[in-house]
Enzyme design. Structure first.
Site, PDB file in Angstrom:
ATOM      1  N   LYS A   1     -13.639   0.047  15.230  1.00  0.00           N
ATOM      2  CA  LYS A   1     -12.314  -0.544  15.416  1.00  0.00           C
ATOM      3  C   LYS A   1     -11.882  -0.440  16.871  1.00  0.00           C
ATOM      4  O   LYS A   1     -11.268  -1.364  17.421  1.00  0.00           O
ATOM      5  CB  LYS A   1     -11.320   0.187  14.511  1.00  0.00           C
ATOM      6  CG  LYS A   1      -9.947  -0.449  14.410  1.00  0.00           C
ATOM      7  CD  LYS A   1      -9.112   0.252  13.323  1.00  0.00           C
ATOM      8  CE  LYS A   1      -7.806  -0.490  13.065  1.00  0.00           C
ATOM      9  NZ  LYS A   1      -7.028   0.158  11.974  1.00  0.00           N
TER      10      LYS A   1
ATOM     11  N   ASN B   1       0.850  -1.182   0.000  1.00  0.00           N
ATOM     12  CA  ASN B   1       0.000   0.000   0.000  1.00  0.00           C
ATOM     13  C   ASN B   1       0.889   1.237   0.000  1.00  0.00           C
ATOM     14  O   ASN B   1       2.115   1.127  -0.037  1.00  0.00           O
ATOM     15  CB  ASN B   1      -0.962  -0.011   1.198  1.00  0.00           C
ATOM     16  CG  ASN B   1      -0.210  -0.103   2.517  1.00  0.00           C
ATOM     17  OD1 ASN B   1       0.579   0.759   2.865  1.00  0.00           O
ATOM     18  ND2 ASN B   1      -0.456  -1.184   3.261  1.00  0.00           N
TER      19      ASN B   1
ATOM     20  N   ASP C   1      -3.880  -6.417   4.736  1.00  0.00           N
ATOM     21  CA  ASP C   1      -4.948  -7.256   5.290  1.00  0.00           C
ATOM     22  C   ASP C   1      -4.949  -8.655   4.674  1.00  0.00           C
ATOM     23  O   ASP C   1      -5.440  -9.600   5.290  1.00  0.00           O
ATOM     24  CB  ASP C   1      -6.309  -6.605   5.049  1.00  0.00           C
ATOM     25  CG  ASP C   1      -6.489  -5.326   5.843  1.00  0.00           C
ATOM     26  OD1 ASP C   1      -5.956  -5.259   6.968  1.00  0.00           O
ATOM     27  OD2 ASP C   1      -7.140  -4.397   5.340  1.00  0.00           O
TER      28      ASP C   1
ATOM     29  N   LYS D   1       9.137 -16.217 -11.595  1.00  0.00           N
ATOM     30  CA  LYS D   1       8.288 -15.186 -12.158  1.00  0.00           C
ATOM     31  C   LYS D   1       7.137 -15.808 -12.943  1.00  0.00           C
ATOM     32  O   LYS D   1       7.349 -16.699 -13.776  1.00  0.00           O
ATOM     33  CB  LYS D   1       9.113 -14.282 -13.077  1.00  0.00           C
ATOM     34  CG  LYS D   1       8.291 -13.205 -13.774  1.00  0.00           C
ATOM     35  CD  LYS D   1       9.145 -12.383 -14.721  1.00  0.00           C
ATOM     36  CE  LYS D   1       8.273 -11.391 -15.493  1.00  0.00           C
ATOM     37  NZ  LYS D   1       9.078 -10.617 -16.468  1.00  0.00           N
TER      38      LYS D   1
ATOM     39  N   LYS E   1     -11.085  -4.043  18.561  1.00  0.00           N
ATOM     40  CA  LYS E   1      -9.664  -4.320  18.800  1.00  0.00           C
ATOM     41  C   LYS E   1      -9.258  -4.107  20.259  1.00  0.00           C
ATOM     42  O   LYS E   1      -8.100  -4.301  20.602  1.00  0.00           O
ATOM     43  CB  LYS E   1      -8.797  -3.445  17.890  1.00  0.00           C
ATOM     44  CG  LYS E   1      -9.160  -3.520  16.399  1.00  0.00           C
ATOM     45  CD  LYS E   1      -9.037  -4.924  15.828  1.00  0.00           C
ATOM     46  CE  LYS E   1      -9.512  -4.986  14.386  1.00  0.00           C
ATOM     47  NZ  LYS E   1      -8.600  -4.373  13.433  1.00  0.00           N
TER      48      LYS E   1
ATOM     49  N   PHE F   1      -4.309   3.054  14.765  1.00  0.00           N
ATOM     50  CA  PHE F   1      -4.563   4.071  13.746  1.00  0.00           C
ATOM     51  C   PHE F   1      -5.534   3.505  12.716  1.00  0.00           C
ATOM     52  O   PHE F   1      -5.522   2.303  12.418  1.00  0.00           O
ATOM     53  CB  PHE F   1      -3.256   4.488  13.068  1.00  0.00           C
ATOM     54  CG  PHE F   1      -2.467   5.485  13.860  1.00  0.00           C
ATOM     55  CD1 PHE F   1      -2.316   6.783  13.414  1.00  0.00           C
ATOM     56  CD2 PHE F   1      -1.878   5.122  15.072  1.00  0.00           C
ATOM     57  CE1 PHE F   1      -1.592   7.716  14.153  1.00  0.00           C
ATOM     58  CE2 PHE F   1      -1.156   6.043  15.816  1.00  0.00           C
ATOM     59  CZ  PHE F   1      -1.013   7.344  15.350  1.00  0.00           C
TER      60      PHE F   1
END
Length: 397
Positions: free
Chosen positions: A335, A208, A277, A287, A339, A321
């Site tokens: 969250k 990301n 995730d 490859k 969590k 975060f």
């Protein structure tokens, strides 16, 4: 604080001032640079001009604007002055009120706060006259950023290395007075930062856009607050702050293992990393060659680090975060509960000015007691202190 006047004096550490100029500019500061004649023996003015996109000042008598007196205008423009590197010679000049070049003249003419980052041979640094000169400047209100220990240009391994640019920026943005009973002092704090990389084959991977800037800023701020900081980081382009124990990882699984291994000994965990995730079920040994039609890659859920920490929390404080693009309050509060965190800090990464790779951020803190505290847009280093201060005001006893 927006306008930074950087004074570079004649030591080998002047090369670090180029990196400092770059990092200050990336952090959103407007930087103007002054070079002594001796500094120009080590680094050219053009390097600073190209990075800062501002004129570079090298001569008291080279007035670039006839409508102004250059050293007065510069001093009035500055919100803060940084001398980096500061040689023994420049420290002596300033302590005795000498003004014989662009740097010393401008500094004597400004009322802006001043930070000094010494860099010199260890014996020079420990010389009684140098120590006396530094003490005089401290009494006059100058802020000193202590040099580090390491390999010096003279060949010694000792104290005298100029502080790293990240340390200087952290010191610049540190609140003027840190209480001696600061909550974070001597606390063991673990921070995760950056992205993680999930390999598909030796060429391709999934990741990301997280840069790690927010996590690294919090780590640097915690060091200045006296915390014992462990920074577990995925791949980034950022130099780890001085004073942290740095643990480099690549994948979500590696980050999970590094955090779990250290969790029991921590007082606080900041989980700022944007962990993947999902991870590919199969990592191909070679490859994957292009072929006709579509390619399907099956993914499985990676381990949820924050949930594991919340489920196994004992004495630790847990700060998570949430990088969201919509319904930010709904997702952050959900969250927080799922969590078992003490606080979730959320931001809108759909806003490119405060999203991944940006130099600024704007967040909202959601506490488990239901309180919500927004923090206005600011540079990430500055915002790191605001976050810590908000937590300290609630956790300090």
């Amino acid at each position: 604080m927006k306008n930074i006047l950087l004074a570079v004096t004649g030591g080998i550490a002047a090369y670090k001032a180029i990196d400092l100029t770059s990092k200050l500019t990336q952090a959103g500061y407007d930087v103007r640079v002054m070079l002594t004649a001796h500094a120009q023996e080590f680094v050219p003015p053009l390097s600073f001009q190209a990075i800062s996109r501002n004129p570079v000042y090298t001569d008291t008598f080279l007035e670039q604007n006839p409508a102004e007196i250059q050293h007065i205008t510069l001093g009035d423009w500055a919100d803060a002055v940084i001398v980096a590197p500061a040689t023994a010679n420049m420290i002596a000049k300033l302590s005795h009120g000498m003004a014989d070049d662009i740097v010393s003249t401008t500094i004597l003419a400004t009322v802006a706060p001043k930070w000094i980052a010494p860099a010199m041979n260890v014996h020079m640094y420990e010389n009684p006259r140098v120590q006396e000169n530094m003490e005089t400047l401290k009494q006059d209100g100058y802020h000193f950023i202590e040099p580090g220990e390491g390999f010096l240009a003279c060949g010694y391994v000792a104290k005298g290395r100029m502080a790293e640019p990240t340390e200087i920026i952290a010191a610049l943005e540190q609140p003027a007075h840190v209480r001696t009973d600061n909550y974070f002092t001597n606390k063991k704090v673990l921070i995760t930062a950056g992205t993680t990389i999930e390999e598909i084959d030796p060429v391709r991977y999934v990741a990301n856009r997280a840069s790690g800037k927010m996590g690294y800023a919090i780590a640097a701020a915690l060091v200045t607050y006296g915390a014992e900081v462990t920074l577990v980081s995925g791949p980034t382009y950022i130099t780890p702050p001085e004073g942290v124990t740095f643990v480099s990882v690549t994948s979500a699984q590696e980050m999970f293992e590094a955090v779990v291994e250290r969790y029991a000994h921590q007082d606080i965990v900041f989980k700022t990393a944007a962990v993947s995730d999902y991870t590919p079920v199969t990592k191909f040994a070679h490859k994957v060659k292009k072929q006709e039609g579509n390619l399907t890659v099956e993914f499985k859920r990676s381990k949820d680090i924050l949930k594991y920490l919340g489920d196994h929390k004992q004495h630790q404080k847990l700060v998570g975060f949430a990088a969201e693009t919509h319904d930010i309050a709904h997702y952050a509060q959900g969250k927080l509960t799922r969590k078992n965190a003490d606080v979730i800090i959320a931001n809108n990464v759909g806003d490119l000015s405060i999203g991944f790779n940006s130099n600024e951020n704007e967040v909202t803190m959601y506490f488990k007691d239901g309180e919500v505290q927004p923090l206005a847009k600011a540079g990430k280093a500055e915002l790191a202190y605001q976050i810590l201060n908000a937590l300290e005001s609630r956790w300090h006893v």
